[in-house]
Design a protein around this motif. Structure first.
Motif, PDB file in Angstrom:
ATOM      1  N   MET A 710       0.851  -1.221  -0.008  1.00 47.87           N
ATOM      2  CA  MET A 710       0.000  -0.100   0.094  1.00 47.87           C
ATOM      3  C   MET A 710       0.790   1.266   0.072  1.00 47.87           C
ATOM      4  SD  MET A 710      -3.066  -0.851   0.066  1.00 47.87           S
ATOM      5  CE  MET A 710      -4.109   0.270   0.833  1.00 47.87           C
ATOM      6  N   PHE A 777       5.121  14.358  -5.961  1.00 44.86           N
ATOM      7  CA  PHE A 777       5.330  15.132  -4.668  1.00 44.86           C
ATOM      8  C   PHE A 777       6.530  15.836  -4.646  1.00 44.86           C
ATOM      9  CE2 PHE A 777       5.853  14.595   0.268  1.00 44.86           C
ATOM     10  CZ  PHE A 777       5.577  16.027   0.421  1.00 44.86           C
ATOM     11  N   TRP A 780       7.046  18.431  -7.319  1.00 43.79           N
ATOM     12  CA  TRP A 780       6.297  19.679  -6.944  1.00 43.79           C
ATOM     13  C   TRP A 780       6.923  20.470  -6.033  1.00 43.79           C
ATOM     14  CZ3 TRP A 780       4.454  20.845  -2.202  1.00 43.79           C
ATOM     15  CH2 TRP A 780       3.829  21.920  -1.850  1.00 43.79           C
TER      16      TRP A 780
ATOM     17  N   PRO B 179       0.086   7.077  -6.133  1.00 41.26           N
ATOM     18  CA  PRO B 179       0.628   5.843  -7.469  1.00 41.26           C
ATOM     19  C   PRO B 179       0.930   4.726  -6.936  1.00 41.26           C
ATOM     20  CG  PRO B 179       2.301   7.539  -6.621  1.00 41.26           C
ATOM     21  CD  PRO B 179       0.983   8.147  -6.175  1.00 41.26           C
ATOM     22  N   VAL B 180       0.952   4.305  -5.310  1.00 43.18           N
ATOM     23  CA  VAL B 180       1.243   3.060  -4.711  1.00 43.18           C
ATOM     24  C   VAL B 180      -0.249   2.306  -4.544  1.00 43.18           C
ATOM     25  CG1 VAL B 180       2.445   1.732  -3.100  1.00 43.18           C
ATOM     26  CG2 VAL B 180       3.252   3.909  -3.976  1.00 43.18           C
ATOM     27  N   SER B 181      -0.927   2.889  -3.756  1.00 40.12           N
ATOM     28  CA  SER B 181      -2.249   2.107  -3.056  1.00 40.12           C
ATOM     29  C   SER B 181      -3.339   2.257  -4.303  1.00 40.12           C
ATOM     30  CB  SER B 181      -2.631   2.694  -1.840  1.00 40.12           C
ATOM     31  OG  SER B 181      -2.781   4.016  -1.848  1.00 40.12           O
ATOM     32  N   ASP B 240       1.728  13.147   4.592  1.00 42.20           N
ATOM     33  CA  ASP B 240       2.520  11.519   4.882  1.00 42.20           C
ATOM     34  C   ASP B 240       3.381  11.654   3.950  1.00 42.20           C
ATOM     35  OD1 ASP B 240       1.086  10.920   2.368  1.00 42.20           O
ATOM     36  OD2 ASP B 240      -0.698  10.637   3.468  1.00 42.20           O
ATOM     37  N   ILE B 241       3.984  10.664   3.649  1.00 45.93           N
ATOM     38  CA  ILE B 241       5.108  10.337   2.895  1.00 45.93           C
ATOM     39  C   ILE B 241       4.658  10.309   1.313  1.00 45.93           C
ATOM     40  CG2 ILE B 241       6.516   8.931   4.497  1.00 45.93           C
ATOM     41  CD1 ILE B 241       5.779   6.483   2.742  1.00 45.93           C
ATOM     42  N   HIS B 242       3.360  10.393   0.967  1.00 48.17           N
ATOM     43  CA  HIS B 242       3.106  10.493  -0.282  1.00 48.17           C
ATOM     44  C   HIS B 242       2.739  11.689  -0.897  1.00 48.17           C
ATOM     45  CE1 HIS B 242       2.987   6.079  -0.728  1.00 48.17           C
ATOM     46  NE2 HIS B 242       2.456   6.182   0.413  1.00 48.17           N
ATOM     47  N   ALA B 243       2.304  12.701   0.178  1.00 45.40           N
ATOM     48  CA  ALA B 243       2.083  14.100  -0.182  1.00 45.40           C
ATOM     49  C   ALA B 243       1.818  14.922   1.132  1.00 45.40           C
ATOM     50  CB  ALA B 243       0.557  14.159  -0.576  1.00 45.40           C
ATOM     51  N   ASN B 244       2.630  16.130   1.198  1.00 43.62           N
ATOM     52  CA  ASN B 244       2.333  16.766   2.565  1.00 43.62           C
ATOM     53  C   ASN B 244       1.013  17.602   2.360  1.00 43.62           C
ATOM     54  OD1 ASN B 244       3.038  18.874   0.914  1.00 43.62           O
ATOM     55  ND2 ASN B 244       5.010  19.169   2.060  1.00 43.62           N
ATOM     56  N   TYR B 247       0.858  20.370  -0.487  1.00 39.71           N
ATOM     57  CA  TYR B 247       0.998  19.659  -1.952  1.00 39.71           C
ATOM     58  C   TYR B 247      -0.855  19.228  -2.101  1.00 39.71           C
ATOM     59  CZ  TYR B 247       1.472  16.703  -5.994  1.00 39.71           C
ATOM     60  OH  TYR B 247       1.726  15.894  -7.424  1.00 39.71           O
TER      61      TYR B 247
END
Lengths: 792, 266
Positions: A710, A777, A780, B179-181, B240-244, B247
């Protein structure tokens, strides 16, 4: 026969070699008839669960197993103290590469490296999250899990260090008390003084620091082990997948303090490796030991979570590179300072060592120096991961070239062309003393450029811009090395039932050995590939062999098959001579797989039938059965390049790889279809790290945040374009078939090529570098920071 | 997984009875979140009441401009239903983008909204459309249903029977997927009614939410420049690690503007 007068493979023999035959193993695997480790079960087997460390670094004060022992179904619970009491040894990892040609890494004093012994279960402290601490055995898997929750480990948490920079600091927490800091390797290669001199007087000097982050292999099949002990024969049996059971057999027997002959390992199909299954894991000797102690078979299969937490991982290199040039943009000197994060123990220095040997890449640089350091951290150990060490140094060189070209205002392709090693200079000795066997590097580049349609790049950029995308082109050359365990063995056995068995020591983990090895043997013995049965996977049958790693299998197996085939043909002639009372000289071996003399003709299988029941003595007593070993130290240097295009959405900054071209010199491609498939996977491995993958630890707690699919991003089919792949076969002079290696080459330039494309796409923002993975991310953030910078 | 009891009742009465006969029982809809979390031993219900055999909870119908979807209707059925495709194509498209084919053939609309995962797609449709949740006990207006992080106004023994959507003039769901989950990092559900515009955002915060200030502006002037002009302070976004959070705030804006311009072209 097999070799021509120059000792090279006789090219007249070629029939199925070089043909894109479909893989023999595919039907079995696609029908679900593969035999993977977890497919094996023994009656009445117990199950094991491990209690694993929740902390990156902690003292083990006490382990209370009294509650757990009362839990239903529990058979036994073992700790590190139990292992010590039974005199179990640490796993004898051999982290320093073993061929004569590997650069010799040492500790900071020039002495042997302290590797941080890996006891099967720790007694003093835990050194990474996920380290196995207690072994719980129960009648069922669920009962084992229930009981494991009732084991109370009293930890005293310690300060920890996870990244290279913090581990290098003097006041860093120490992973091992046995050495004065966390630096376990520090070796300098090349000529630092001369490099300094050139740097001081150079026209141009460029430098940059890069971190190539931590990734993990994510094999489809998690590791698994099933053990049993037979008290009558006093033999141990282990079913466990790996890249080669023979080395595992010797290392595990040392750990258990037993005679290697008393351990049999069976390893049939292996569902992916990428380096994660090269090394012995503590679970393997532990289940064997426990199966003897409990007098019952014991099974362990890792969950996906356990794979993420405790599979050995890859990359994690901090590298600072410096490059000087003269006024004609000719590279004059190069310096690298590389620090590898080996994790909590040194189980492999292949990534550091292999990378150091290749820091100058495919470029002609007269002078170089390199400092190689390795540091301990409170993380899972790193190991060779697909193309160990080479993508890291290629990334540094190819990114630095782009940065330099931009600063000089010249075409980066031109800069590469000026400095590539000329094919006429092969074999070429690089500035660190490593000799590249062969290759036509500029031809590789030209092939890729011809497919890249750079003339229309600006039109494509414009068109993409209309569609709301930034389009970027990226390129990278590479040279990598294939070394690996120098020994390989093979046995050829002609069976009267119409097959020749080829018993080989190296173990496939998806590379199609059953097909490609058969192609080689078939041509040499005048048969069809269908008539060759490739046998591996059982240490009672396969006694020697180096395993699949470092792109060594095809080359080592191919070479020893050549030698054995020649022996077998000789044996056939001698048997004909004896049986049919003919002069040895009058017997010849014909290409269609038969022996002839006067008007007589006999096939391999007729000969095998003819000798059945015949008493053979002396040299001939093994009949049509030949064993052959070979030791080959000389490395080969696969090479090539990659060109690609990336489109980045102007609003969301999502990158998409839209075009990918790979040119690879694998030496002779025994089966180009298999090579192509390997290249595809190899590209995906590299692109994965460039765009999606990183094993992320929380900065505050040291806990992994990418512990499942995930969060950990392996590339998927819909995220990759259709690849364009071509070979540029330049035969290696180091082995009879001219093989280099496939399967790792295409990973090597992928990281650099993709990031070069991403940076190129963002040229209007004047961004020098984007760290991997280049997620939307990250992109950006870089653009946003740049915008803020320019506003202030 | 821990041991548990399992029931598969045929109707609501049986279901409630089974549910109440255990201390710590849980409803099992598609199980797409519950089963994996049980396998990881993060969830340990004493009993599972499987709702898949209750026919009353399944099915799709349209009446008086209301689209009704039974709680146990799987995503694939919503995605492929001609009634949904013709009346509320945005909802069919949302359903077709949830998870993967395996998930879409097990996961249900009721399970999704009862779980209220902050990154799930369906909650944005509930809030982004005029909708009512019909339960075994009462009717809940969409605005009163979601209570925060993985929390709803359902009683523990209360079951969602169906969801009624008032069909809008037009609507769209746009997802910026992790893009992952492939869960939503930001998901926008935008709908236009004759008397109202709704904008709901999922994935970005601890719970799905509406952007009221913007809705007002867009009702008067349905055009993307309104997004830049309106002051719609959104705080407490996920980091989180995928987007703050920064963003995510940026993406919300980008995705809403994109949604508006697509709807304008329709």
């Amino acid at each position: 026969m097999v070799f021509d007068i120059k000792g090279k493979f006789n090219s007249k023999l070629i029939s199925s070699i070089g043909k894109p035959l479909e893989r023999k193993e595919d039907e079995r695997l696609l029908r679900g008839e593969g035999l993977f480790s977890d497919d094996f079960n023994l009656e009445g087997q117990y199950y094991v669960t491990f209690v694993r460390s929740p902390y990156p670094h902690a003292k083990i004060k006490n382990i209370d197993k009294s509650d757990a022992e009362k839990s239903p179904g529990v058979i036994a619970i073992f700790t590190g103290e139990d292992c010590l009491a039974d005199n179990l040894h640490p796993i004898p990892h051999s982290p320093v590469p073993s061929t004569k040609y590997d650069l010799k890494l040492t500790d900071p004093e020039g002495k042997d490296i302290f590797i941080g012994p890996q006891l099967l279960l720790p007694v003093d402290k835990v050194r990474h999250v996920g380290e196995a601490v207690v072994m719980v055995i129960a009648k069922t898997n669920f009962e084992a899990q229930d009981a494991a929750e009732k084991v109370y480990v009293d930890y005293h948490e310690l300060d920890w260090t996870a990244d290279i920079n913090s581990s290098l600091k003097e006041d860093s927490p120490k992973v091992w008390d046995e050495i004065k800091d966390n630096i376990c390797v520090d070796t300098i290669f090349g000529n630092p003084e001369k490099v300094d001199k050139v740097f001081n007087s150079s026209k141009y000097l460029f430098s940059k620091e890069f971190h190539i982050g931590r990734v993990t292999g994510v094999p489809l099949e998690p590791r698994s082990a099933l053990a049993s002990y037979d008290s009558t024969s006093k033999r141990y049996l282990l079913y466990a997948g790996s890249n080669g059971a023979v080395r595992h057999k010797f290392q595990i027997s040392k750990t258990l303090n037993i005679d290697p002959g008393s351990l049999r390992i069976i390893c049939h199909d292996v569902g992916g490796n990428f380096g994660t299954k090269n090394r012995v894991y503590v679970e393997f000797p532990l289940v064997l030991w426990a199966s003897k102690k409990t007098d019952n078979p014991i099974k362990y299969t890792a969950t996906r979570s356990e794979s993420f937490l405790s599979d050995v991982q890859g990359r994690d290199l901090l590298t600072k590179v410096e490059l000087s040039m003269d006024e004609d943009y000719k590279f004059t000197a190069f310096r690298a300072s590389n620090v590898s994060n080996v994790g909590a123990r040194v189980i492999s220095l292949s990534p550091l060592g292999k990378g150091i040997a290749l820091v100058t890449g495919p470029y002609d640089i007269p002078l170089a120096s390199a400092r190689a350091r390795a540091v301990f951290t409170n993380t899972v150990p790193t190991n060779a991961y697909r193309s160990s060490g080479r993508p890291e140094v290629t990334f540094a060189m190819e990114r630095l070239i782009e940065i330099a070209a931009k600063s000089l205002g010249i075409d980066p392709i031109k800069l590469r062309r000026i400095n590539l090693i000329n094919k006429d200079d092969m074999p070429y000795r690089n500035a660190l003393g490593v000799t590249y066997d062969s290759g036509k590097y500029e031809d590789n580049m030209n092939k890729a450029l011809a497919l890249s349609d750079l003339d229309n790049l600006s039109i494509r950029k414009e068109d993409a811009s209309q569609r709301g995308k930034f389009l970027g082109f990226g390129f990278s050359n590479y040279v990598e090395s294939s070394v690996g365990n120098p020994k390989e063995s093979v046995e050829l056995r002609v069976d009267a039932d119409g097959f020749i068995s080829l018993i080989v020591g190296t173990q496939p983990t998806g590379q199609g050995h059953e097909t490609s090895f058969a192609q080689v043997a078939a041509d040499l013995l005048g048969l069809a590939p269908e008539e060759i049965k490739v046998v591996f996977s059982d240490t009672d049958i396969v006694k020697k062999g180096g395993g699949s790693h470092s792109g060594r299998s095809m080359r080592h197996a191919g070479t020893v098959i050549c030698l054995a085939a020649e022996d077998l043909i000789d044996r056939g002639k001698k048997l004909c001579s004896l049986l049919f009372d003919q002069n040895y000289q009058s017997i010849s071996f014909a290409r269609e797989g038969s022996f002839t003399w006067s008007d007589k003709k006999i096939s391999w299988f007729e000969l095998a039938e003819a000798i059945e029941g015949v008493e053979l003595s002396g040299d001939l007593h093994t009949g049509l059965n030949i064993e052959r070993e070979n030791e080959m130290h000389e490395p080969v240097f696969p090479n090539g390049c990659a060109a690609c295009e990336v489109e980045i959405d102007k609003e969301t900054f999502v990158p998409k790889l839209t075009k990918y071209i790979a040119i690879d010199d694998v030496g002779r491609a025994i089966n180009p279809l298999i090579v192509d498939g390997q290249t595809h996977g190899s590209i995906a491995t590299g692109v994965g790290q460039a765009l999606f993958e990183t094993f992320y630890l929380d900065k505050a707690s040291g806990q992994p945040l990418t512990g499942s699919l995930m969060d950990y991003g392996i590339p998927r089919a819909d995220q990759l374009p259709s690849f364009v792949t071509e070979l540029n076969e330049v035969l290696s002079p180091t082995n009879p078939l001219g093989i280099k290696s496939a399967g790792e080459g295409a990973t090597t330039p992928a990281l650099a090529a993709v990031i070069n494309a991403v940076v190129n796409a963002l040229e209007e923002f004047d961004i020098e570098h984007i760290d991997m993975p280049a997620t939307s991310f990250n992109i950006w953030r870089s653009v946003n920071n740049k915008n803020k910078e320019s506003k202030s | 997984m821990y041991a548990f009891e399992y029931f598969a009742p045929k109707n609501l009465q049986e279901a409630t009875k089974a549910f109440n006969s255990f201390n710590d029982s849980k409803w099992l809809a598609g199980g797409m979140t519950l089963i994996p979390s049980m396998k990881l031993r993060m969830n340990a219900p004493s009993a599972l009441i499987d709702l898949s055999s209750i026919e009353q909870l399944k099915g799709i119908s349209i009446k008086n401009n209301i689209l009704s979807i039974g709680a146990m209707t799987i995503h694939a059925d919503v995605a492929n239903s001609l009634d949904v495709i013709n009346s509320l194509p945005a909802l069919a498209s949302l359903a077709s983008g949830i998870g993967d084919p395996q998930v879409r053939n097990r996961g249900t609309i009721g399970g999704s909204i009862a779980n209220n995962d902050p990154a799930a797609d369906y909650p944005s449709a509930i809030l982004g459309l005029k909708s009512k949740i019909i339960t075994s006990k009462k009717e809940i207006d969409a605005g009163n249903f979601f209570n925060g992080f993985f929390s709803t106004s359902l009683d523990t023994d209360e079951l969602i029977v169906k969801i009624n959507f008032q069909i809008p003039e037009s609507a769209i769901y746009l997802k910026f997927a992790n893009p992952v989950s492939r869960y939503a990092i930001v998901g926008i559900f935008l709908s236009k009614y004759h008397d109202e515009v709704r904008v709901a955002v999922t994935g970005a915060a601890s719970c799905v939410f509406r952007v009221n200030e913007l809705e007002e502006g867009l009702f008067h002037d349905f055009c993307s420049s309104v997004v830049d002009k309106t002051d719609y302070g959104i705080t407490n976004l996920n980091d989180d690690i995928h987007a703050n959070s920064e963003y995510r705030r940026y993406l919300i804006k980008v995705m809403i503007k994109k949604a508006i311009s697509i709807l304008q072209k329709k």
